[in-house]
Design an enzyme around this catalytic site. Structure first.
Site, PDB file in Angstrom:
ATOM      1  CE1 TYR A   6     -14.261  -0.107   5.011  1.00 32.12           C
ATOM      2  CE2 TYR A   6     -12.477  -1.158   3.800  1.00 32.12           C
ATOM      3  CZ  TYR A   6     -13.621  -1.257   4.573  1.00 32.12           C
ATOM      4  OH  TYR A   6     -14.120  -2.496   4.890  1.00 32.12           O
ATOM      5  CB  ILE A   7      -8.376   1.116   6.721  1.00 34.74           C
ATOM      6  CG1 ILE A   7      -8.760   0.136   5.588  1.00 34.74           C
ATOM      7  CG2 ILE A   7      -7.865   0.348   7.941  1.00 34.74           C
ATOM      8  CD1 ILE A   7      -7.600  -0.702   5.043  1.00 34.74           C
ATOM      9  CG  ASP A  62      -7.905  12.178   4.083  1.00 31.87           C
ATOM     10  OD1 ASP A  62      -8.086  11.030   4.544  1.00 31.87           O
ATOM     11  OD2 ASP A  62      -8.050  12.448   2.869  1.00 31.87           O
ATOM     12  N   GLY A  99     -10.738  10.072   0.413  1.00 33.27           N
ATOM     13  CA  GLY A  99     -11.425  10.172   1.694  1.00 33.27           C
ATOM     14  C   GLY A  99     -12.668  11.054   1.607  1.00 33.27           C
ATOM     15  CB  ALA A 139      -2.524   9.404   3.694  1.00 33.83           C
ATOM     16  CE1 TYR A 198      -0.590   0.063  -1.485  1.00 36.86           C
ATOM     17  CE2 TYR A 198      -0.994  -2.279  -1.719  1.00 36.86           C
ATOM     18  CZ  TYR A 198      -1.082  -1.135  -0.976  1.00 36.86           C
ATOM     19  OH  TYR A 198      -1.645  -1.165   0.268  1.00 36.86           O
ATOM     20  CG  PHE A 234      -3.375 -10.988   4.470  1.00 38.75           C
ATOM     21  CD1 PHE A 234      -2.369 -10.439   5.275  1.00 38.75           C
ATOM     22  CD2 PHE A 234      -3.028 -12.041   3.646  1.00 38.75           C
ATOM     23  CE1 PHE A 234      -1.066 -10.951   5.266  1.00 38.75           C
ATOM     24  CE2 PHE A 234      -1.728 -12.564   3.639  1.00 38.75           C
ATOM     25  CZ  PHE A 234      -0.758 -12.019   4.445  1.00 38.75           C
ATOM     26  N   GLY A 273      -1.676  -9.661 -11.947  1.00 34.20           N
ATOM     27  CA  GLY A 273      -1.078  -9.481 -10.619  1.00 34.20           C
ATOM     28  C   GLY A 273      -1.778 -10.210  -9.487  1.00 34.20           C
TER      29      GLY A 273
HETATM   30  N1  UFG Z   1     -12.286  -9.794  -7.913  1.00 36.61           N
HETATM   31  C1  UFG Z   1     -13.135 -10.292  -8.896  1.00 36.61           C
HETATM   32  N2  UFG Z   1     -13.987  -9.418  -9.493  1.00 36.61           N
HETATM   33  C2  UFG Z   1     -14.051  -8.090  -9.178  1.00 36.61           C
HETATM   34  C3  UFG Z   1     -13.177  -7.600  -8.176  1.00 36.61           C
HETATM   35  C4  UFG Z   1     -12.301  -8.490  -7.563  1.00 36.61           C
HETATM   36  O1  UFG Z   1     -13.115 -11.477  -9.237  1.00 36.61           O
HETATM   37  O2  UFG Z   1     -14.837  -7.353  -9.787  1.00 36.61           O
HETATM   38  C5  UFG Z   1     -11.373 -10.733  -7.252  1.00 36.61           C
HETATM   39  C6  UFG Z   1      -9.912 -10.343  -7.428  1.00 36.61           C
HETATM   40  O3  UFG Z   1      -9.399 -10.867  -8.629  1.00 36.61           O
HETATM   41  C7  UFG Z   1      -9.282 -10.977  -6.187  1.00 36.61           C
HETATM   42  C8  UFG Z   1     -10.395 -10.893  -5.126  1.00 36.61           C
HETATM   43  O4  UFG Z   1     -11.605 -10.699  -5.875  1.00 36.61           O
HETATM   44  O5  UFG Z   1      -8.980 -12.314  -6.419  1.00 36.61           O
HETATM   45  C9  UFG Z   1     -10.227  -9.749  -4.167  1.00 36.61           C
HETATM   46  O6  UFG Z   1      -9.982  -8.559  -4.932  1.00 36.61           O
HETATM   47  P1  UFG Z   1     -10.008  -7.101  -4.298  1.00 36.61           P
HETATM   48  O7  UFG Z   1      -9.822  -6.161  -5.439  1.00 36.61           O
HETATM   49  O8  UFG Z   1     -11.192  -6.939  -3.431  1.00 36.61           O
HETATM   50  O9  UFG Z   1      -8.731  -7.067  -3.336  1.00 36.61           O
HETATM   51  P2  UFG Z   1      -7.212  -7.386  -3.681  1.00 36.61           P
HETATM   52  O10 UFG Z   1      -6.921  -8.746  -3.120  1.00 36.61           O
HETATM   53  O11 UFG Z   1      -6.874  -7.168  -5.092  1.00 36.61           O
HETATM   54  O12 UFG Z   1      -6.439  -6.218  -2.941  1.00 36.61           O
HETATM   55  C10 UFG Z   1      -6.550  -5.928  -1.567  1.00 36.61           C
HETATM   56  C11 UFG Z   1      -6.176  -4.472  -1.337  1.00 36.61           C
HETATM   57  C12 UFG Z   1      -4.724  -4.227  -1.659  1.00 36.61           C
HETATM   58  C13 UFG Z   1      -3.851  -5.210  -0.940  1.00 36.61           C
HETATM   59  C14 UFG Z   1      -4.312  -6.620  -1.181  1.00 36.61           C
HETATM   60  C15 UFG Z   1      -3.521  -7.530  -0.323  1.00 36.61           C
HETATM   61  O13 UFG Z   1      -6.962  -3.615  -2.158  1.00 36.61           O
HETATM   62  O14 UFG Z   1      -4.367  -2.920  -1.237  1.00 36.61           O
HETATM   63  O15 UFG Z   1      -5.707  -6.761  -0.849  1.00 36.61           O
HETATM   64  O16 UFG Z   1      -3.938  -8.844  -0.510  1.00 36.61           O
HETATM   65  F1  UFG Z   1      -2.571  -5.097  -1.383  1.00 36.61           F
END
Ligand code: UFG
Length: 325
Positions: free
Chosen positions: A11-12, A31, A36, A74, A141, A169, A280
């Site tokens: 993606y990125i 890759d 990917g 990657a 991670y 972020f 987490g």
């Molecule tokens: N969320 C929901 N429902 C869902 C999916 C996500 O409520 O079905 C919430 C999560 O709990 C979180 C927010 O939406 O509060 C964002 O969640 P994402 O899964 O979209 O992203 P994350 O913040 O968990 O993780 C991303 C990247 C990581 C990175 C992190 C850094 O995937 O690699 O941001 O903040 F480490």
């Protein structure tokens, strides 16, 4: 410059490749196509399918293509998965990164950009989070990225190796031709858009009892094209020394605000239901990107969540089943 991009079909990474080629650089993508997609790779980039666990394959790419610099995307990237499968992260992310760095050192490549993460800051003392914040990895991670950051520190001291650690972020958005397609999808914005496409019934909000204004987690959503721009600027600046930057918009949006924005953009009601917390997830993560703004004159071109969502929605409508499907 000639840039080796690991994870350039992801993606990125694929969007960084697109922007590098638009900027006139030449690109080799390495890759394994685990997450990917071959179709995500810009047609002007050379493509090598290979795995970073295979040191000989990396050496062959270094010998054949002689890159001036490396962008290392990657990686396994899911916080939640890393808690379930710690060795996939603490072993594979670290060993694969180590293979790449060692091969770079041996082949005289001295410029390196690491995709790092906001997951280094699990327990921030100040918000927004700047580069002086204490590092508390929130998961295997985050720890795997921190180990690679420390690894690079020693490469700089011992081999004049110049690196940048870019702590993203929440990456999101799309360009006109490339967007987000993970299997399984776990990220909030693509999941919400799958509801709007009729592919899912509803979105589950992971907890509404966080210490935030509406009780749902607050995150800093940053457009992938802006991340790509930061990589290119950082690569050009490396001869001036190694560096670390936090990359975000400097503004936070709650899960409920993201869903509401998606309703406005798509015109779909997007049913949402409150579920349990996901392990987490910290309450709030917002970046201060003042350092990269000051050093490299970087600022987001797409700071508005609404515009990010419109661009992601446009891509998802054109690719309702992602790449190659
Ligand atoms: N969320 C929901 N429902 C869902 C999916 C996500 O409520 O079905 C919430 C999560 O709990 C979180 C927010 O939406 O509060 C964002 O969640 P994402 O899964 O979209 O992203 P994350 O913040 O968990 O993780 C991303 C990247 C990581 C990175 C992190 C850094 O995937 O690699 O941001 O903040 F480490």
């Amino acid at each position: 410059m000639k840039i080796l991009v690991t994870g350039g079909a992801g993606y990125i990474g694929s969007i960084a490749v697109e922007k590098l080629i638009e900027a006139g650089d030449s690109v080799v993508v390495f890759d394994n196509l685990y997450q990917g997609h071959r179709d995500a790779v810009h047609p002007d980039a050379a493509f090598v399918q290979g795995d970073l666990a295979d040191r000989a394959a990396i050496d062959a790419v270094m010998r054949e293509h002689k890159p001036d610099g490396i962008m290392h995307f990657a990686s396994y990237t899911l916080v939640g998965e890393s808690v379930q499968k710690p060795f996939m992260y603490l072993r594979d992310n670290v060993v694969n990164g180590s293979n790449l760095i060692e091969s770079a050192v041996e082949h005289g490549v001295r410029r390196f950009i690491l995709s790092s993460t906001a997951n280094l800051f699990d327990d921030p003392e100040r918000m927004p989070i700047d580069e002086n914040e204490r590092i508390v990895p929130g998961s295997p991670y985050g720890e795997s990225k921190y180990i690679l950051e420390r690894y690079l520190y020693w490469m700089d001291r011992l081999y004049d190796f110049r690196y940048a650690c870019l702590r993203y972020f929440n990456a999101c958005g799309a360009t006109a031709v490339r967007g987000e397609d993970h299997t399984p999808e776990t990220h909030l914005i693509p999941l919400v858009l799958q509801v709007a496409l009729g592919q899912r019934e509803k979105i589950i909000i992971f907890g509404d009892d966080y210490n935030t204004p509406d009780g749902t987690c607050v995150r800093d959503y940053i457009h992938v094209a802006d991340l790509a721009d930061a990589h290119i600027r950082a690569m050009r600046a490396l001869d001036g020394g190694s560096r670390k930057y936090n990359l975000g918009n400097g503004r936070g949006f709650s899960v409920k605000q993201v869903i509401e924005t998606a309703r406005e953009v798509t015109g779909h009601p997007i049913p949402a239901e409150i579920g349990p917390r996901r392990a987490g997830d910290p309450d709030i993560l917002i970046a201060s990107s003042e350092t990269i703004n000051h050093d490299l004159d970087w600022k987001p071109q797409y700071p508005e969540l609404r515009q990010i969502m419109e661009m992601a929605w446009d891509w998802h409508q054109k690719h309702p089943h992602g790449y190659e499907k």
